[in-house]
Design a protein around this motif. Structure first.
Motif, PDB file in Angstrom:
ATOM      1  N   PHE A 232      32.553   8.872  -4.405  1.00 58.42           N
ATOM      2  CA  PHE A 232      31.239   9.162  -4.955  1.00 58.42           C
ATOM      3  C   PHE A 232      31.354   9.396  -6.449  1.00 58.42           C
ATOM      4  N   GLU A 233      30.453   8.819  -7.188  1.00 56.99           N
ATOM      5  CA  GLU A 233      30.197   9.233  -8.566  1.00 56.99           C
ATOM      6  C   GLU A 233      28.783   9.782  -8.542  1.00 56.99           C
ATOM      7  N   TYR A 234      28.576  10.930  -9.195  1.00 56.79           N
ATOM      8  CA  TYR A 234      27.250  11.526  -9.166  1.00 56.79           C
ATOM      9  C   TYR A 234      26.931  12.217 -10.487  1.00 56.79           C
ATOM     10  N   SER A 235      25.656  12.238 -10.819  1.00 52.78           N
ATOM     11  CA  SER A 235      25.228  12.898 -12.049  1.00 52.78           C
ATOM     12  C   SER A 235      25.355  14.410 -11.876  1.00 52.78           C
ATOM     13  N   ALA A 236      25.813  15.055 -12.933  1.00 47.75           N
ATOM     14  CA  ALA A 236      26.092  16.487 -12.883  1.00 47.75           C
ATOM     15  C   ALA A 236      24.870  17.317 -12.501  1.00 47.75           C
ATOM     16  N   ASN A 237      23.690  16.802 -12.757  1.00 43.61           N
ATOM     17  CA  ASN A 237      22.494  17.581 -12.433  1.00 43.61           C
ATOM     18  C   ASN A 237      22.245  17.683 -10.931  1.00 43.61           C
ATOM     19  N   LEU A 238      23.060  17.037 -10.120  1.00 47.21           N
ATOM     20  CA  LEU A 238      22.938  17.179  -8.669  1.00 47.21           C
ATOM     21  C   LEU A 238      23.648  18.426  -8.138  1.00 47.21           C
ATOM     22  N   ASP A 239      24.491  19.047  -8.949  1.00 41.59           N
ATOM     23  CA  ASP A 239      25.244  20.211  -8.479  1.00 41.59           C
ATOM     24  C   ASP A 239      24.352  21.297  -7.890  1.00 41.59           C
ATOM     25  N   ASP A 240      23.184  21.496  -8.453  1.00 44.03           N
ATOM     26  CA  ASP A 240      22.270  22.528  -7.956  1.00 44.03           C
ATOM     27  C   ASP A 240      21.378  22.022  -6.832  1.00 44.03           C
TER      28      ASP A 240
ATOM     29  N   ASP B 172      26.340   7.369  -6.387  1.00 44.41           N
ATOM     30  CA  ASP B 172      26.855   6.035  -6.088  1.00 44.41           C
ATOM     31  C   ASP B 172      28.100   6.191  -5.239  1.00 44.41           C
ATOM     32  N   LEU B 173      28.124   5.528  -4.100  1.00 41.40           N
ATOM     33  CA  LEU B 173      29.287   5.555  -3.220  1.00 41.40           C
ATOM     34  C   LEU B 173      29.935   4.186  -3.213  1.00 41.40           C
ATOM     35  N   SER B 174      31.183   4.150  -3.611  1.00 44.24           N
ATOM     36  CA  SER B 174      31.987   2.932  -3.567  1.00 44.24           C
ATOM     37  C   SER B 174      32.960   3.075  -2.400  1.00 44.24           C
ATOM     38  N   ILE B 175      32.899   2.113  -1.479  1.00 42.22           N
ATOM     39  CA  ILE B 175      33.791   2.114  -0.326  1.00 42.22           C
ATOM     40  C   ILE B 175      34.755   0.945  -0.476  1.00 42.22           C
TER      41      ILE B 175
ATOM     42  N   VAL C 231      24.736   9.229   4.635  1.00 45.23           N
ATOM     43  CA  VAL C 231      24.561   9.736   3.268  1.00 45.23           C
ATOM     44  C   VAL C 231      23.073   9.866   2.943  1.00 45.23           C
ATOM     45  N   ALA C 232      22.286   8.871   3.326  1.00 46.88           N
ATOM     46  CA  ALA C 232      20.838   8.936   3.093  1.00 46.88           C
ATOM     47  C   ALA C 232      20.231  10.122   3.835  1.00 46.88           C
ATOM     48  N   GLY C 233      20.698  10.383   5.043  1.00 50.01           N
ATOM     49  CA  GLY C 233      20.210  11.539   5.793  1.00 50.01           C
ATOM     50  C   GLY C 233      20.566  12.842   5.102  1.00 50.01           C
ATOM     51  N   TYR C 234      21.777  12.908   4.584  1.00 50.96           N
ATOM     52  CA  TYR C 234      22.226  14.114   3.886  1.00 50.96           C
ATOM     53  C   TYR C 234      21.413  14.335   2.605  1.00 50.96           C
ATOM     54  N   CYS C 235      20.996  13.241   2.002  1.00 52.95           N
ATOM     55  CA  CYS C 235      20.255  13.294   0.730  1.00 52.95           C
ATOM     56  C   CYS C 235      18.756  13.098   0.917  1.00 52.95           C
ATOM     57  N   ALA C 236      18.251  13.244   2.121  1.00 53.38           N
ATOM     58  CA  ALA C 236      16.844  12.939   2.410  1.00 53.38           C
ATOM     59  C   ALA C 236      15.893  13.672   1.474  1.00 53.38           C
ATOM     60  N   HIS C 237      16.169  14.932   1.203  1.00 58.22           N
ATOM     61  CA  HIS C 237      15.278  15.689   0.319  1.00 58.22           C
ATOM     62  C   HIS C 237      15.255  15.125  -1.093  1.00 58.22           C
TER      63      HIS C 237
ATOM     64  N   VAL D 210      25.260   2.356  -2.305  1.00 59.04           N
ATOM     65  CA  VAL D 210      26.518   2.272  -1.566  1.00 59.04           C
ATOM     66  C   VAL D 210      26.974   0.819  -1.604  1.00 59.04           C
ATOM     67  N   GLU D 211      28.249   0.628  -1.884  1.00 59.63           N
ATOM     68  CA  GLU D 211      28.818  -0.721  -1.879  1.00 59.63           C
ATOM     69  C   GLU D 211      30.163  -0.679  -1.176  1.00 59.63           C
ATOM     70  N   LEU D 212      30.409  -1.651  -0.303  1.00 57.59           N
ATOM     71  CA  LEU D 212      31.675  -1.756   0.400  1.00 57.59           C
ATOM     72  C   LEU D 212      32.395  -3.016  -0.088  1.00 57.59           C
ATOM     73  N   ARG D 213      33.666  -2.844  -0.473  1.00 62.56           N
ATOM     74  CA  ARG D 213      34.482  -3.966  -0.950  1.00 62.56           C
ATOM     75  C   ARG D 213      35.799  -3.991  -0.180  1.00 62.56           C
ATOM     76  N   GLU D 214      36.299  -5.192   0.026  1.00 62.44           N
ATOM     77  CA  GLU D 214      37.587  -5.364   0.680  1.00 62.44           C
ATOM     78  C   GLU D 214      38.693  -5.421  -0.371  1.00 62.44           C
ATOM     79  N   ILE D 215      39.755  -4.695  -0.113  1.00 62.22           N
ATOM     80  CA  ILE D 215      40.910  -4.656  -1.012  1.00 62.22           C
ATOM     81  C   ILE D 215      41.782  -5.881  -0.760  1.00 62.22           C
ATOM     82  N   ASN D 216      42.209  -6.523  -1.797  1.00 64.57           N
ATOM     83  CA  ASN D 216      43.120  -7.657  -1.704  1.00 64.57           C
ATOM     84  C   ASN D 216      44.515  -7.112  -1.379  1.00 64.57           C
ATOM     85  N   ALA D 217      45.007  -7.368  -0.177  1.00 61.81           N
ATOM     86  CA  ALA D 217      46.285  -6.823   0.280  1.00 61.81           C
ATOM     87  C   ALA D 217      47.457  -7.237  -0.608  1.00 61.81           C
ATOM     88  N   ALA D 218      47.396  -8.416  -1.180  1.00 63.50           N
ATOM     89  CA  ALA D 218      48.489  -8.886  -2.035  1.00 63.50           C
ATOM     90  C   ALA D 218      48.574  -8.104  -3.338  1.00 63.50           C
TER      91      ALA D 218
END
Length: 128
Positions: free
Chosen positions: A6-14, A63-66, A88-94, A105-113
């Motif tokens: 996760f990367e998130y803006s600091a103003n979410l801390d509260d 932003d969630l990078s998977i 994540v959307a449920g957790y952040c519903a408010h 959210v984005e999911l990427r496959e890692i190149n094993a090589a």
């Protein structure tokens, strides 16, 4: 080797319990059955410097990078991504109800090589 960053803006801390979000994300990832317990990593990186949209102070982002290792079908990856997105959307519903929040959210496959790793936790968690 799924990594959830996760990367998130600091103003979410509260506005959100970030550790709780990480815990909920780990639980959602494991519930998919696609990932081994000893392989999952969830982390959150607070961004102190950012500029969002029209620069209102209330604007916030999450932003969630998977990243997942190769070998899973596109369908399985899509199902896992959708399950984690829903959790994540449920957790952040408010936050999603307010007009100042953006979530992605984005999911990427890692190149094993091009990926090197060692994990001493597997032997312990697998009981071997």
């Amino acid at each position: 080797m799924p990594h959830f960053t996760f990367e998130y803006s600091a103003n979410l801390d509260d506005q959100i319990d970030v550790q709780g979000l990480c815990d909920a994300t780990l639980e959602a990832a494991l519930a998919t059955g696609l990932f081994e317990v000893g392989a999952v990593r969830v982390r959150a990186i607070r961004c102190d410097h950012y500029a969002i949209a029209d620069r209102l102070a209330q604007n916030a982002f999450l932003d969630l990078s998977i990243r997942v290792g190769a070998g899973r079908s596109p369908e399985a990856c899509k199902q896992a991504g959708e399950a984690v997105f829903a959790a994540v959307a449920g957790y952040c519903a408010h936050l999603l109800e307010a007009p100042h929040f953006a979530m992605s959210v984005e999911l990427r496959e890692i190149n094993a090589a091009l990926s090197w790793k060692r994990n001493a936790m597997h032997a312990r968690l697998r009981g071997s």
